[in-house]
Design an enzyme around this catalytic site. Structure first.
Site, mmCIF file in Angstrom:
data_model
loop_
_atom_site.group_PDB
_atom_site.id
_atom_site.type_symbol
_atom_site.label_atom_id
_atom_site.label_comp_id
_atom_site.label_asym_id
_atom_site.label_seq_id
_atom_site.Cartn_x
_atom_site.Cartn_y
_atom_site.Cartn_z
ATOM 1 N N LYS A 1 0.820 -1.462 -0.017
ATOM 2 C CA LYS A 1 -0.078 -0.183 -0.087
ATOM 3 C C LYS A 1 0.961 1.163 -0.012
ATOM 4 C CE LYS A 1 -4.181 -2.126 1.701
ATOM 5 N NZ LYS A 1 -3.870 -3.733 1.774
HETATM 6 C C1 LIG Z 1 -4.211 -4.408 0.969
HETATM 7 C C2 LIG Z 1 -3.704 -6.024 0.804
HETATM 8 C C3 LIG Z 1 -4.401 -6.877 -0.107
HETATM 9 C C4 LIG Z 1 -5.522 -6.662 -0.921
HETATM 10 O O1 LIG Z 1 -5.461 -5.751 -1.891
HETATM 11 P P1 LIG Z 1 -6.417 -5.248 -2.738
HETATM 12 O O2 LIG Z 1 -6.056 -3.953 -3.421
HETATM 13 O O3 LIG Z 1 -7.371 -4.723 -1.587
HETATM 14 O O4 LIG Z 1 -7.085 -6.167 -3.303
HETATM 15 C C5 LIG Z 1 -3.541 -7.916 -0.147
HETATM 16 N N1 LIG Z 1 -2.218 -8.190 0.661
HETATM 17 C C6 LIG Z 1 -1.912 -7.111 1.735
HETATM 18 C C7 LIG Z 1 -0.731 -7.466 2.205
HETATM 19 C C8 LIG Z 1 -2.501 -5.906 1.606
HETATM 20 O O5 LIG Z 1 -2.041 -4.911 2.603
#
Ligand SMILES: *Cc1c(COP(=O)(O)O)cnc(C)c1O
Length: 470
Positions: free
Chosen positions: A118
């Site tokens: 993120k």
């Molecule tokens: C947020 C997240 C996801 C999922 O991603 P999306 O864009 O919501 O599909 C997967 N793995 C981790 C470690 C995350 O923080």
């Protein structure tokens, strides 16, 4: 002023058709469209003719080329600076390096300040907010609810800024100790951590209720950083190109496949846009954990809400994926009326259905599969023992599903969405060893923290915010 747009201007429209088209900056500040839909670019640029010249660009150069095709209201030099600054915070010179590990290629997206993918979106979104608020002499109060990863990445993206305050709610005592420390050890004056006496759902409910109170929202300039924000999806398109170029170069392949551990459908949606733009992606493989609404949908056409269960990969514990509506919009032929009707039906009945194009497949570009706790732990153990590589539980769920679907010749690139050190309990359970370390986290144990506890109560939250956003 030289504008980036080498082509016609680009506007953002709502999937539900009832919002006046917005500029990029307005789309960033708006987040969710006012009609309840999601903002999307009115057209998707075709970059097929640029692939050869882009194949050897470094990450920030490539990011600029891609992002600038969706942004026409920021000067090119400034856009370039924002991108350079955002990715200079990453600990790896490649930003998102790719490694061949056993039968797959691992795209490491976790070298940012909070060790979660993120950071890629939120480091740049934080800088975009600052830029736009500066220009407009504005203020923004971000309200977020988190079960773990989003909170710390969002905080890291805006900490220390003068025009932004961030309020992050987490369920008191129900996020991992490490994740809690990662958030509450940030002591900048503009960062407010709120431990809510309730569950994650309670936190989300508080947030949604306040966002629907348009008078309060406008009076307190409330904003959001969740993945419905178009800038988040846009920034994630970049690493699909970056990884595909690296893997095509090292293997000589002409096309690649990607597997994506999925929660809110933001990450895989970025890959879908990359494919529409002309990147030679054979197919995208969507991986879920036990919360498998999306896997069921892509295998049967039935989109039906289930109960959320808690797992060892908590960022995938989602039943209603907020970005799904964007993909659905294209799927139903870009008809806002059809989307409004489908989403209303889903809200009312909890399920909708689309026809399968062929047996067991709703879409030619996306196939799906599911992992569970036991398979995910076994995958972590196997990759550690056979390839000396530690997968975090989200990445491992993806790798398990990738192996189930690795029948085509095209190289398989698996997105690694978190550093394994974020999930030490799962790593220890899988391998029997305490391996998941990172110096960032070792330092956290000693760090001072700040956090306010509030009741699961809307009036208390309103008062808390009002006192700090005047
Ligand atoms: C947020 C997240 C996801 C999922 O991603 P999306 O864009 O919501 O599909 C997967 N793995 C981790 C470690 C995350 O923080």
């Amino acid at each position: 002023m030289i504008n980036v747009g080498r082509m016609k201007s680009i506007r953002y429209i709502s999937t539900r058709g009832q919002q006046t088209p917005l500029s990029f900056k307005d789309a960033v500040m708006t987040g969710l469209a006012r009609d309840g839909g999601l903002l999307i670019p009115e057209r998707i640029p075709d970059v097929t003719g640029h692939l050869a010249e882009w194949a050897h660009l470094d990450y920030a150069e490539l990011a600029f080329e891609i992002v600038s095709r969706f942004v026409d209201d920021l000067p090119a030099e400034r856009l370039r600076e924002l991108i350079d600054d955002a990715y200079a915070t990453f600990a790896h010179s490649a930003v998102t390096p790719v490694r061949a590990v056993g039968p797959v290629h691992i795209l490491e997206l976790f070298h940012g300040p909070t060790l979660a993918f993120k950071d890629i979106a939120l480091q740049w979104l934080g800088r975009l907010f600052e830029e736009i608020l500066e220009e407009r002499d504005g203020r923004l109060n971000i309200l977020a609810a988190t079960s773990g990863d989003t909170g710390s990445a969002a905080i890291a993206g805006v900490r220390g800024q003068e025009r932004v305050q961030i309020f992050v709610m987490h369920p008191r005592g129900r996020v991992s100790a490490l994740q809690e420390r990662q958030m509450t050890s940030v002591l900048d004056a503009n960062v407010h951590n709120l431990a809510v006496e309730g569950s994650f759902d309670d936190c989300q409910q508080l947030m949604k209720t306040l966002f629907n109170d348009l008078a309060f929202k406008d009076a307190h300039s409330l904003g959001s950083v969740n993945s419905v924000n178009w800038a988040r999806v846009l920034s994630q398109i970049v690493y699909y190109f970056y990884a595909a170029f690296r893997v095509m170069d090292s293997t000589g392949a002409a096309r690649v496949q990607f597997t994506v551990p999925t929660g809110n459908f933001g990450d895989i949606l970025a890959g879908w846009y990359a494919k529409q733009m002309g990147l030679p992606i054979e197919r995208l493989i969507l991986a879920t954990n036990e919360n498998d609404i999306l896997a069921r949908f892509f295998c049967t056409g039935v989109y039906a809400k289930g109960q959320v269960v808690s797992t060892i990969n908590p960022s995938m514990d989602i039943q209603v994926a907020s970005n799904f509506e964007r993909w659905l919009y294209y799927k139903v032929g870009q008809e806002p009326e059809a989307i409004a009707e489908l989403m209303a039906r889903f809200a009312e009945q909890g399920h909708i259905e689309l026809p399968c194009e062929q047996q067991g497949q709703v879409d030619r570009d996306i196939v799906a599969g599911t992992s569970d706790t036991q398979r995910t732990l076994a995958t972590i153990k196997r990759y550690y023992e056979q390839f000396d590589y530690l997968l975090d539980p989200h990445t491992a769920a993806g790798v398990f599903v990738a192996e189930q679907h690795n029948e085509l010749d095209e190289p398989m690139i698996c997105l690694a969405t978190a550093h394994p050190a974020k999930f030490p309990e799962a790593i220890e359970e899988a391998t029997g060893k305490d391996l998941a370390r990172h110096p960032l986290f070792e330092a956290l144990a000693q760090a001072p923290t700040r956090c306010d506890v509030i009741a699961n109560n809307l009036d208390e939250l309103r008062a808390y915010l009002a006192a700090r956003t005047a």
